[in-house]
Design an enzyme around this catalytic site. Structure first.
Site, PDB file in Angstrom:
ATOM      1  N   LYS A  14       0.839  -1.219   0.000  1.00 34.01           N
ATOM      2  CA  LYS A  14       0.000   0.000   0.000  1.00 34.01           C
ATOM      3  C   LYS A  14       0.870   1.264   0.000  1.00 34.01           C
ATOM      4  O   LYS A  14       0.632   2.184  -0.775  1.00 34.01           O
ATOM      5  CB  LYS A  14      -0.945   0.011   1.215  1.00 34.01           C
ATOM      6  CG  LYS A  14      -1.875  -1.192   1.293  1.00 34.01           C
ATOM      7  CD  LYS A  14      -2.830  -1.098   2.474  1.00 34.01           C
ATOM      8  CE  LYS A  14      -2.155  -1.097   3.831  1.00 34.01           C
ATOM      9  NZ  LYS A  14      -1.491  -2.375   4.188  1.00 34.01           N
ATOM     10  N   ARG A  89     -10.132   0.549   8.147  1.00 34.28           N
ATOM     11  CA  ARG A  89      -9.736  -0.800   8.558  1.00 34.28           C
ATOM     12  C   ARG A  89     -10.815  -1.515   9.345  1.00 34.28           C
ATOM     13  O   ARG A  89     -10.626  -2.660   9.744  1.00 34.28           O
ATOM     14  CB  ARG A  89      -8.513  -0.698   9.448  1.00 34.28           C
ATOM     15  CG  ARG A  89      -7.199  -0.835   8.722  1.00 34.28           C
ATOM     16  CD  ARG A  89      -6.144  -0.453   9.732  1.00 34.28           C
ATOM     17  NE  ARG A  89      -4.993  -1.264   9.685  1.00 34.28           N
ATOM     18  CZ  ARG A  89      -3.846  -0.897   9.148  1.00 34.28           C
ATOM     19  NH1 ARG A  89      -3.740   0.257   8.537  1.00 34.28           N
ATOM     20  NH2 ARG A  89      -2.806  -1.678   9.214  1.00 34.28           N
ATOM     21  N   ARG A 128      11.826  -5.968   5.535  1.00 34.19           N
ATOM     22  CA  ARG A 128      11.784  -4.527   5.802  1.00 34.19           C
ATOM     23  C   ARG A 128      12.227  -4.223   7.233  1.00 34.19           C
ATOM     24  O   ARG A 128      12.853  -3.201   7.492  1.00 34.19           O
ATOM     25  CB  ARG A 128      10.361  -4.001   5.575  1.00 34.19           C
ATOM     26  CG  ARG A 128      10.292  -2.485   5.627  1.00 34.19           C
ATOM     27  CD  ARG A 128       8.888  -1.960   5.446  1.00 34.19           C
ATOM     28  NE  ARG A 128       8.036  -2.352   6.548  1.00 34.19           N
ATOM     29  CZ  ARG A 128       6.726  -2.099   6.601  1.00 34.19           C
ATOM     30  NH1 ARG A 128       6.146  -1.473   5.602  1.00 34.19           N
ATOM     31  NH2 ARG A 128       6.023  -2.475   7.630  1.00 34.19           N
ATOM     32  N   ARG A 134      10.849   0.006  12.418  1.00 34.81           N
ATOM     33  CA  ARG A 134       9.470  -0.070  12.908  1.00 34.81           C
ATOM     34  C   ARG A 134       9.348  -1.119  14.004  1.00 34.81           C
ATOM     35  O   ARG A 134       9.753  -2.261  13.812  1.00 34.81           O
ATOM     36  CB  ARG A 134       8.513  -0.389  11.742  1.00 34.81           C
ATOM     37  CG  ARG A 134       7.947   0.869  11.103  1.00 34.81           C
ATOM     38  CD  ARG A 134       7.046   0.579   9.953  1.00 34.81           C
ATOM     39  NE  ARG A 134       5.837  -0.155  10.304  1.00 34.81           N
ATOM     40  CZ  ARG A 134       4.776  -0.242   9.522  1.00 34.81           C
ATOM     41  NH1 ARG A 134       4.773   0.388   8.356  1.00 34.81           N
ATOM     42  NH2 ARG A 134       3.720  -0.925   9.897  1.00 34.81           N
ATOM     43  N   ARG A 145      -0.477  -8.788  13.315  1.00 42.31           N
ATOM     44  CA  ARG A 145      -1.069  -7.764  12.435  1.00 42.31           C
ATOM     45  C   ARG A 145      -1.893  -8.422  11.339  1.00 42.31           C
ATOM     46  O   ARG A 145      -2.974  -7.941  10.977  1.00 42.31           O
ATOM     47  CB  ARG A 145       0.029  -6.897  11.814  1.00 42.31           C
ATOM     48  CG  ARG A 145       0.548  -5.841  12.786  1.00 42.31           C
ATOM     49  CD  ARG A 145       1.916  -5.345  12.393  1.00 42.31           C
ATOM     50  NE  ARG A 145       1.950  -4.703  11.098  1.00 42.31           N
ATOM     51  CZ  ARG A 145       3.076  -4.526  10.400  1.00 42.31           C
ATOM     52  NH1 ARG A 145       4.239  -4.943  10.857  1.00 42.31           N
ATOM     53  NH2 ARG A 145       3.032  -3.913   9.240  1.00 42.31           N
TER      54      ARG A 145
HETATM   55  P1  AP5 Z   1       4.717  -1.559   1.968  1.00 38.80           P
HETATM   56  O1  AP5 Z   1       4.494  -0.778   0.735  1.00 38.80           O
HETATM   57  O2  AP5 Z   1       5.305  -0.869   3.126  1.00 38.80           O
HETATM   58  O3  AP5 Z   1       3.380  -2.337   2.393  1.00 38.80           O
HETATM   59  P2  AP5 Z   1       2.143  -1.830   3.212  1.00 38.80           P
HETATM   60  O4  AP5 Z   1       0.954  -2.511   2.654  1.00 38.80           O
HETATM   61  O5  AP5 Z   1       2.124  -0.347   3.267  1.00 38.80           O
HETATM   62  O6  AP5 Z   1       2.525  -2.490   4.628  1.00 38.80           O
HETATM   63  P3  AP5 Z   1       2.467  -1.866   6.085  1.00 38.80           P
HETATM   64  O7  AP5 Z   1       3.380  -2.684   6.953  1.00 38.80           O
HETATM   65  O8  AP5 Z   1       2.678  -0.406   6.070  1.00 38.80           O
HETATM   66  O9  AP5 Z   1       1.010  -2.226   6.431  1.00 38.80           O
HETATM   67  P4  AP5 Z   1       0.204  -2.083   7.707  1.00 38.80           P
HETATM   68  O10 AP5 Z   1      -1.133  -1.999   7.135  1.00 38.80           O
HETATM   69  O11 AP5 Z   1       0.433  -3.154   8.714  1.00 38.80           O
HETATM   70  O12 AP5 Z   1       0.842  -0.818   8.425  1.00 38.80           O
HETATM   71  P5  AP5 Z   1       0.244   0.594   8.778  1.00 38.80           P
HETATM   72  O13 AP5 Z   1       1.389   1.513   8.825  1.00 38.80           O
HETATM   73  O14 AP5 Z   1      -0.894   0.929   7.933  1.00 38.80           O
HETATM   74  O15 AP5 Z   1       5.621  -2.809   1.558  1.00 38.80           O
HETATM   75  C1  AP5 Z   1       6.136  -3.691   2.521  1.00 38.80           C
HETATM   76  C2  AP5 Z   1       7.540  -4.160   2.108  1.00 38.80           C
HETATM   77  O16 AP5 Z   1       7.440  -4.929   0.922  1.00 38.80           O
HETATM   78  C3  AP5 Z   1       8.509  -3.020   1.789  1.00 38.80           C
HETATM   79  O17 AP5 Z   1       9.792  -3.367   2.222  1.00 38.80           O
HETATM   80  C4  AP5 Z   1       8.438  -2.934   0.258  1.00 38.80           C
HETATM   81  O18 AP5 Z   1       9.637  -2.431  -0.291  1.00 38.80           O
HETATM   82  C5  AP5 Z   1       8.181  -4.365  -0.130  1.00 38.80           C
HETATM   83  N1  AP5 Z   1       7.389  -4.500  -1.353  1.00 38.80           N
HETATM   84  C6  AP5 Z   1       6.286  -3.769  -1.692  1.00 38.80           C
HETATM   85  N2  AP5 Z   1       5.793  -4.188  -2.883  1.00 38.80           N
HETATM   86  C7  AP5 Z   1       6.590  -5.205  -3.287  1.00 38.80           C
HETATM   87  C8  AP5 Z   1       6.600  -6.052  -4.437  1.00 38.80           C
HETATM   88  N3  AP5 Z   1       5.672  -5.919  -5.411  1.00 38.80           N
HETATM   89  N4  AP5 Z   1       7.559  -7.002  -4.527  1.00 38.80           N
HETATM   90  C9  AP5 Z   1       8.499  -7.131  -3.560  1.00 38.80           C
HETATM   91  N5  AP5 Z   1       8.560  -6.344  -2.453  1.00 38.80           N
HETATM   92  C10 AP5 Z   1       7.615  -5.402  -2.318  1.00 38.80           C
HETATM   93  O19 AP5 Z   1      -0.297   0.335  10.276  1.00 38.80           O
HETATM   94  C11 AP5 Z   1       0.579   0.114  11.355  1.00 38.80           C
HETATM   95  C12 AP5 Z   1      -0.215   0.077  12.656  1.00 38.80           C
HETATM   96  O20 AP5 Z   1      -0.835   1.351  12.892  1.00 38.80           O
HETATM   97  C13 AP5 Z   1      -1.364  -0.925  12.694  1.00 38.80           C
HETATM   98  O21 AP5 Z   1      -0.948  -2.205  13.104  1.00 38.80           O
HETATM   99  C14 AP5 Z   1      -2.304  -0.268  13.727  1.00 38.80           C
HETATM  100  O22 AP5 Z   1      -1.851  -0.487  15.049  1.00 38.80           O
HETATM  101  C15 AP5 Z   1      -2.145   1.210  13.428  1.00 38.80           C
HETATM  102  N6  AP5 Z   1      -3.129   1.695  12.439  1.00 38.80           N
HETATM  103  C16 AP5 Z   1      -2.836   2.239  11.216  1.00 38.80           C
HETATM  104  N7  AP5 Z   1      -3.953   2.591  10.576  1.00 38.80           N
HETATM  105  C17 AP5 Z   1      -4.981   2.262  11.395  1.00 38.80           C
HETATM  106  C18 AP5 Z   1      -6.397   2.364  11.279  1.00 38.80           C
HETATM  107  N8  AP5 Z   1      -6.969   2.878  10.181  1.00 38.80           N
HETATM  108  N9  AP5 Z   1      -7.165   1.926  12.319  1.00 38.80           N
HETATM  109  C19 AP5 Z   1      -6.601   1.417  13.430  1.00 38.80           C
HETATM  110  N10 AP5 Z   1      -5.263   1.269  13.600  1.00 38.80           N
HETATM  111  C20 AP5 Z   1      -4.461   1.706  12.595  1.00 38.80           C
HETATM  112 MG    MG Z   2       2.193   1.082   4.840  1.00 40.51          MG
END
Ligand code: AP5
Ligand code: MG
Length: 194
Positions: A14, A89, A128, A134, A145
């Site tokens: 994402k 979410r 990552r 992180r 997660r």
């Molecule tokens: P990346 O692009 O970072 O993936 P992502 O989907 O953004 O993964 P996140 O870890 O950010 O998702 P998340 O939903 O758990 O975290 P968030 O910050 O939203 O890619 C991941 C890795 O893969 C990278 O190294 C990238 O280079 C690699 N990659 C990407 N595409 C690739 C490909 N095609 N091939 C190979 N490699 C690839 O949330 C974190 C925390 O915040 C949650 O756990 C929760 O506690 C809180 N939170 C956030 N939003 C909310 C909400 N709306 N409600 C409640 N709690 C929330």
């Molecule tokens: Mg992300």
């Protein structure tokens, strides 16, 4: 206005794809994960509270994230559109977002859901974790997660499917290839910015 929800499990790409999309189409990126991590880094009361959930791989309470989204939308009245990354979410968040956008005379245009196998998600996030700093990129928390995603977030896809807005995208391909597939869908609504 073009409002895109980029949907998918942790590690589905994402954040990576948002960066490409916002550059190409000149949209405003709203990532609740990034907003929360910023609050944590600044040690605000919201950040201190949110961290307890994030470190355990659990979702932060709805009212906290909904409030953050609302002010971020208000800060960008001239936006061509928004990319919502990691939000909504829960069903409550999805309903709150619809209300917020309706109040601003707009709505969600499209939801693109990145589909990636669990094995690949874990591999990417563990990878990552070696450089991201992180606190939730350890294998133990990653598994939590993903579990939280399956139980609380995946059902939100059904909400958008019922509204005819959901498109699934195979997210297991190379970054550039996945980006091209996303663009094919987005181009039905808006063209790349000049
Ligand atoms: P990346 O692009 O970072 O993936 P992502 O989907 O953004 O993964 P996140 O870890 O950010 O998702 P998340 O939903 O758990 O975290 P968030 O910050 O939203 O890619 C991941 C890795 O893969 C990278 O190294 C990238 O280079 C690699 N990659 C990407 N595409 C690739 C490909 N095609 N091939 C190979 N490699 C690839 O949330 C974190 C925390 O915040 C949650 O756990 C929760 O506690 C809180 N939170 C956030 N939003 C909310 C909400 N709306 N409600 C409640 N709690 C929330
Ligand atoms: Mg992300």
């Amino acid at each position: 206005m073009f409002n895109l929800v980029l949907f998918g499990p942790p590690g589905s790409g994402k954040g990576t794809q948002s960066a490409n999309i916002l550059q190409t189409y000149n949209l405003i990126h709203i990532s609740t994960g990034d907003l929360l991590r910023d609050e944590v880094a600044r040690q605000t009361p919201l950040g201190i509270e949110a961290r307890k959930f994030m470190d355990q791989g659990l979702l932060v309470p709805d009212e906290v994230v909904i409030g953050m989204i609302s002010s971020k939308i208000d800060e960008n009245p001239e936006a061509r559109g928004f990319i919502f990354d990691g939000f909504p979410r829960t069903r409550a968040q999805a309903e709150a977002l619809d209300k917020l956008l309706e109040f601003k005379n707009t709505s969600i245009t499209l939801v693109l859901s990145l589909e990636v196998t669990e094995e690949e998600l874990i591999k990417r996030l563990v990878g990552r974790g070696q450089t991201s700093g992180r606190s939730d990129d350890t294998e133990e928390v990653i598994v939590k997660r993903i579990k939280e995603y399956r139980s609380k977030t995946e059902p939100v896809a059904g909400y958008y499917k019922n509204h005819g807005k959901l498109e699934g995208i195979a997210g297991n391909h190379a970054i550039e290839e996945t980006f091209k597939m996303l663009c094919k869908h987005i181009n039905k609504y808006i063209l790349p910015a000049e």
